[in-house]
Design a protein around this motif. Structure first.
Motif, PDB file in Angstrom:
ATOM      1  N   UNK A   1      -3.180  83.324  17.825  1.00 59.42           N
ATOM      2  CA  UNK A   1      -2.155  82.527  17.138  1.00 59.42           C
ATOM      3  C   UNK A   1      -1.228  83.355  16.265  1.00 59.42           C
TER       4      UNK A   1
ATOM      5  N   UNK B   1      -2.768  84.516  23.854  1.00 53.04           N
ATOM      6  CA  UNK B   1      -2.234  83.164  24.081  1.00 53.04           C
ATOM      7  C   UNK B   1      -0.727  83.063  23.887  1.00 53.04           C
ATOM      8  N   UNK B   2      -0.166  83.871  22.988  1.00 50.49           N
ATOM      9  CA  UNK B   2       1.295  83.854  22.784  1.00 50.49           C
ATOM     10  C   UNK B   2       1.951  85.074  23.439  1.00 50.49           C
TER      11      UNK B   2
ATOM     12  N   UNK C   1      -1.981  80.066  30.702  1.00 54.61           N
ATOM     13  CA  UNK C   1      -1.828  78.678  31.139  1.00 54.61           C
ATOM     14  C   UNK C   1      -1.215  77.872  29.990  1.00 54.61           C
ATOM     15  N   UNK C   2      -0.734  76.676  30.298  1.00 60.00           N
ATOM     16  CA  UNK C   2      -0.179  75.863  29.217  1.00 60.00           C
ATOM     17  C   UNK C   2      -1.281  75.502  28.218  1.00 60.00           C
ATOM     18  N   UNK C   3      -2.510  75.334  28.701  1.00 61.33           N
ATOM     19  CA  UNK C   3      -3.624  75.054  27.794  1.00 61.33           C
ATOM     20  C   UNK C   3      -3.804  76.184  26.782  1.00 61.33           C
TER      21      UNK C   3
ATOM     22  N   UNK D   1      -1.656  78.437  25.950  1.00 60.15           N
ATOM     23  CA  UNK D   1      -0.458  78.540  25.114  1.00 60.15           C
ATOM     24  C   UNK D   1      -0.526  77.558  23.952  1.00 60.15           C
ATOM     25  N   UNK D   2      -0.907  76.322  24.247  1.00 59.39           N
ATOM     26  CA  UNK D   2      -0.976  75.307  23.189  1.00 59.39           C
ATOM     27  C   UNK D   2      -2.035  75.702  22.147  1.00 59.39           C
TER      28      UNK D   2
ATOM     29  N   UNK E   1      -0.393  78.296  20.033  1.00 65.55           N
ATOM     30  CA  UNK E   1       0.693  77.654  19.282  1.00 65.55           C
ATOM     31  C   UNK E   1       0.108  76.851  18.124  1.00 65.55           C
TER      32      UNK E   1
ATOM     33  N   UNK F   1      -1.690  67.555  23.146  1.00 63.69           N
ATOM     34  CA  UNK F   1      -1.019  68.648  22.440  1.00 63.69           C
ATOM     35  C   UNK F   1      -0.793  68.295  20.978  1.00 63.69           C
ATOM     36  N   UNK F   2      -0.462  67.023  20.729  1.00 62.25           N
ATOM     37  CA  UNK F   2      -0.281  66.592  19.337  1.00 62.25           C
ATOM     38  C   UNK F   2      -1.592  66.681  18.563  1.00 62.25           C
TER      39      UNK F   2
ATOM     40  N   UNK G   1      -2.217  70.427  17.733  1.00 63.27           N
ATOM     41  CA  UNK G   1      -1.317  70.918  16.681  1.00 63.27           C
ATOM     42  C   UNK G   1      -1.798  70.416  15.315  1.00 63.27           C
TER      43      UNK G   1
ATOM     44  N   UNK H   1       6.292  80.234  26.781  1.00 64.54           N
ATOM     45  CA  UNK H   1       5.664  80.971  25.678  1.00 64.54           C
ATOM     46  C   UNK H   1       6.732  81.363  24.650  1.00 64.54           C
TER      47      UNK H   1
ATOM     48  N   UNK I   1       6.892  80.429  20.709  1.00 62.78           N
ATOM     49  CA  UNK I   1       6.895  81.479  19.684  1.00 62.78           C
ATOM     50  C   UNK I   1       8.138  81.360  18.797  1.00 62.78           C
TER      51      UNK I   1
ATOM     52  N   UNK J   1       7.746  78.523  16.434  1.00 59.46           N
ATOM     53  CA  UNK J   1       6.862  78.907  15.327  1.00 59.46           C
ATOM     54  C   UNK J   1       7.600  79.790  14.312  1.00 59.46           C
TER      55      UNK J   1
ATOM     56  N   UNK K   1       7.608  70.586  24.866  1.00 60.66           N
ATOM     57  CA  UNK K   1       6.692  69.810  25.724  1.00 60.66           C
ATOM     58  C   UNK K   1       7.216  69.650  27.160  1.00 60.66           C
TER      59      UNK K   1
ATOM     60  N   UNK L   1       3.433  73.366  34.299  1.00 61.98           N
ATOM     61  CA  UNK L   1       2.331  72.822  35.111  1.00 61.98           C
ATOM     62  C   UNK L   1       2.794  72.611  36.559  1.00 61.98           C
TER      63      UNK L   1
ATOM     64  N   UNK M   1       3.262  76.017  38.253  1.00 60.02           N
ATOM     65  CA  UNK M   1       1.940  76.591  38.531  1.00 60.02           C
ATOM     66  C   UNK M   1       1.286  75.928  39.747  1.00 60.02           C
TER      67      UNK M   1
END
Lengths: 337, 337
Positions: free
Chosen positions: A169, A197-198, A272-274, A276-277, A280, A303-304, A307, B234, B238, B241, B251, B258, B261
């Protein structure tokens, strides 16, 4: 410039990726190749450290101690390291690992709980092991707090303290702030452990080195939890291009990466988007599955939830908060309609 | 801080990854989603630009102009961009692309050959297109040379000039030196296009922005040549953030990732040892196959060939030098025995 000492964690953090099913043969071969490439430290343990093999964290195919023994046989001048999370692993297991040939231990605690590492660090130090404090989830505490906790580990006798970006992160500025503050105030070595992840693992490692870190973790082919770690063979190439000495030979590391890719990696470690989230939001990758379940149940966006959990600085073990947070988001959503 | 304008290149640089087999449906769907996420520029062309569809570069499944037309139908407020490499594509094709709805063009030349872009840039500008100069392999020329060539493109009427790290070979300091020098000396916008061969694409993009670049390229899921580009979703996360405005919604970009991918990506875009060696050596990914063939033939290490080619600053079209370099290495090896 001081030499940067690399610790290869594919056989520990990478254990998550293979559901802790490393075989003796794999551990022996990878360790032997890493030793030939002159990697100074090689970590071999269940993904969650000594004693991690359990119903909660997943059973290992082969017991930690046997794997350490296997690695130690072929480690040559490299030191075999183990991870020890007090509460999961015990001092008795640390002694077994030492007897099996482990010569380094990383005693890992949540970034605000260094005080639980005292006895483990002292014991390791007394056994003559290279002893490292490992402050997990370091992104979630301000630099001053990280320093306070690092000073504790130093006072217990650690040879080095790591800033550990467990959730992948950290932004480069987060790394810079923490490492530079530690460098100004600690006498011992400083290390940095990244997750990708980032997509910043290699770059953040460079920032850490720039600010005075001399120990860096990497994993071959990114083999590690979430988006994986700093890709070791890439880091070696980049540091060589920059003229920063590691003592590690690039070509054998590339050959090893081919082996890991072909014989170990169940799927390439991209972002993956997972993942990444997770980076994030700043939460452990183990939260993703729970968040998806809660999202489905309550009818909100996973995702919410993640976060929000990141803002609350949740730690491992607080998975029961996920449904609570999900329900709160759902209530707010209804309120807005 | 100025807003950073993103250009999504998955439908152009990513064309390499799918052997130029993008369908109309894929291009339409991805463009529509990118437009909904407020990505300002969407590049749609054969991987080697307009006219790239050929025996030499690989035939497209669907003609460039048809794909541009398809994208333009659903691009909304986003502008459809095309890549044009003078010598591969022609002004006549650019006019066709404009008629089909392209509203931006990136006129790309080797970093030392900006002078061949004059007519193309002038024509595009006169047609009212957003006109960008694109200096490929910018790592291979010193900053002063990059500036000299960028000034040429500015003088021809470009709205912006890109520093393009075609081989994914730049270290953060390489980016900093080039972008900062351009920023001090150009009146127009500066852009940066990265490849991820050294795992530095996102980080290098951040350095470029820090030094004044306001246009950044990305590709969803890293879909691009070699190790792929800066992973757009990504980068968006970033920058959000960091509080740097792009106007792009995270989102929908994750949802699109997805889709890419699951429905487009033939294999995840991680950093293979092949890609890494390309970035380390600083040569185009298209050289890898030739180097492997030559290595086999002459009995030397392909990696040594690539590193040597990088030192010689070879460019696309000089593939005939590969066997020569391989033989030279073999001769030196014999000499040493």
């Amino acid at each position: 410039m001081t030499k940067v000492l690399l610790t290869e964690v594919a056989l520990r953090d990478g254990s998550h990726v293979v559901a802790h099913q490393f075989t003796k043969e794999q551990v022996r071969y990878v360790t032997e190749m890493l030793s030939k490439a002159n990697v100074p430290f090689i970590e071999v343990t269940h993904g969650d450290g000594l004693g991690g093999s359990s119903l909660q964290y997943g059973f290992s195919k082969v017991h930690d101690i046997e794997l350490v023994e296997e690695a130690a046989k072929v480690a040559g001048d490299s030191k075999v390291s183990v991870l020890l999370i007090p509460g999961i692993g015990t001092i008795s297991q640390l002694k077994d690992a030492h007897a099996a040939g482990a010569r380094m231990v990383r005693v890992a605690t949540h970034v605000t709980e260094a005080d639980v590492s005292k006895q483990h660090i002292e014991t390791a130090r007394n056994m003559g092991m290279e002893t490292i404090g490992f402050l997990m989830m370091s992104h979630s505490a301000p630099p001053e707090k990280v320093l306070e906790q690092a000073l504790l580990m130093e006072s217990y006798g650690a040879h080095a303290v790591y800033v550990t970006d467990s959730a992948g992160a950290m932004l480069p500025s987060d790394v810079r702030d923490r490492i530079s503050l530690l460098r100004k105030n600690l006498k011992i070595d400083i290390g940095f452990h990244a997750h990708n992840n980032l997509s910043l693992a290699v770059a953040n490692s460079l920032v850490a080195i720039e600010e005075g870190a001399t120990r860096i973790d990497g994993s071959i082919c990114c083999l590690g939890a979430g988006a994986g770690n700093t890709q070791t063979e890439v880091l070696v190439a980049v540091l060589e291009r920059m003229g920063i000495e590691t003592g590690v030979d690039l070509y054998p590391m590339l050959d090893l990466a081919e082996y890991v890719r072909n014989d170990i990696l169940p799927h390439p470690q991209d972002i993956t988007t997972g993942s990444l989230v997770m980076g994030y939001a700043g939460v452990y990758s183990s939260f993703l599955r729970h968040a998806n379940v809660a999202a489905e149940k309550v009818g909100v966006d996973a995702r919410d939830i993640l976060v929000e959990l990141g803002k609350l600085n949740v730690v491992g073990g607080q998975e029961d908060m996920i449904l609570e947070v999900a329900s709160e988001i759902a209530r707010e959503k209804v309120g807005k309609i």
